[in-house]
Enzyme design. Sequence first.
Site, PDB file in Angstrom:
ATOM      1  N   CYS A  86       0.804  -1.227   0.000  1.00 46.45           N
ATOM      2  CA  CYS A  86       0.000   0.000   0.000  1.00 46.45           C
ATOM      3  C   CYS A  86       0.835   1.275   0.000  1.00 46.45           C
ATOM      4  O   CYS A  86       0.305   2.364  -0.223  1.00 46.45           O
ATOM      5  CB  CYS A  86      -0.962  -0.004   1.189  1.00 46.45           C
ATOM      6  SG  CYS A  86      -2.186  -1.346   1.121  1.00 46.45           S
ATOM      7  N   HIS A 140      -2.818   7.157   3.374  1.00 44.72           N
ATOM      8  CA  HIS A 140      -3.347   5.898   2.860  1.00 44.72           C
ATOM      9  C   HIS A 140      -4.662   5.624   3.568  1.00 44.72           C
ATOM     10  O   HIS A 140      -4.755   5.713   4.798  1.00 44.72           O
ATOM     11  CB  HIS A 140      -2.330   4.788   3.122  1.00 44.72           C
ATOM     12  CG  HIS A 140      -2.872   3.417   2.914  1.00 44.72           C
ATOM     13  ND1 HIS A 140      -3.569   3.056   1.784  1.00 44.72           N
ATOM     14  CD2 HIS A 140      -2.843   2.305   3.710  1.00 44.72           C
ATOM     15  CE1 HIS A 140      -3.929   1.796   1.885  1.00 44.72           C
ATOM     16  NE2 HIS A 140      -3.511   1.321   3.038  1.00 44.72           N
ATOM     17  N   ASN A 200     -10.441   0.837   1.333  1.00 45.02           N
ATOM     18  CA  ASN A 200      -8.990   0.801   1.152  1.00 45.02           C
ATOM     19  C   ASN A 200      -8.695   0.234  -0.235  1.00 45.02           C
ATOM     20  O   ASN A 200      -8.919  -0.944  -0.493  1.00 45.02           O
ATOM     21  CB  ASN A 200      -8.378  -0.076   2.252  1.00 45.02           C
ATOM     22  CG  ASN A 200      -6.875  -0.228   2.149  1.00 45.02           C
ATOM     23  OD1 ASN A 200      -6.257   0.127   1.144  1.00 45.02           O
ATOM     24  ND2 ASN A 200      -6.273  -0.775   3.193  1.00 45.02           N
TER      25      ASN A 200
END
Length: 347
Positions: free
Chosen positions: A113, A256, A286
């Site tokens: 990520c 993030h 996400n």
Amino acid sequence: MQSIGITGVGSYLPETVISNEEIAHDAGVTDEWIVRKTGIRERRRAAPHEATSDLAAAAAREALDRAGLTADRLAYVVVATSTPDHPQPATAALVQDRIGAHRAAAFDVNAVCSGFVYALKTVEKLLAGAGPGEQRHGLVIGADLYSRILDYSDRRTAVLFGDGAGAVVLGPVPAGRGLRHVSLATRGDAHRLIGVEAGGSRRPASPRTVTEGGHYFRMDGRAVRSFVQRTLPQEIERLLRGAAVPADAVQHFVPHQANGIMLAELWPDLGLHGAALHLTLERYANTGAASVPVTLAEMDRTGAVAPGELVVLAAFGGGMSVGTALLDWTMGDAVRAMPELLATVAS
């Protein structure tokens, strides 16, 4: 060295919207539990015919359009992903072909990520060091399609992820503008906190790995939360110290989009008291390496950020990896019209 900044941004979110109710039963939870624990209300899911490269190419086209740039002027196409179309070739090569960037070198970056920030620094350094006559534009894409690797009975992961892609075009900007500083860090001793165990050279795919669920994404949620709470404030402080910029000068913070509740709890400890916190996870969840550029595209689309404003990006993911970046926003007609920028591009 040439200053490099963002000159175009785009995103692509699949059409299919998946509500909390649609995944809650299999995960053994409720809509209320998902919202209370994560802040997520819905996410997007790719169509059966879509792969990561399809999402990435769509985001790339929008970013190029916003930059007013044709794909044949790109020197690099880099895709940050941990869910590639297949182990090889690189997903970036497929995107390069699809958008017609045939003069560009193309490769993938996998820092899970954090991958978008890692790729951002890589391409920025490549462009800043370009020689006379070399192309000075690059495309950085974050794209992930986690819906294909989730165990929907595992509430620790099934409720968190959506599919999506975000992209930015990097190019010359006036001296001292654009990407001010990028800081990267990896804690390999914590690599077991996040991962997909099977399918690589350590545990090749077999009937046994499939039966055991070895190809699903797994995460130790509590340990990851602890890692982020401990590490991210330090990394943002290190970033700003390296850039010689005080925390109260930052106007926007783009993290993030891992978990809204975790980010809300962490927010007061980051020291960015004059900044706006930008979250898109309520609608998109996400999206892995896509979450930061997807949020940047949303900010640009809604006019939430203005040229010259300072933005901090912060991503964290498997590895364990952390990437932070400080930039001033270099999109918009006011910046494009600057004489210094026009002279730089012309040269």
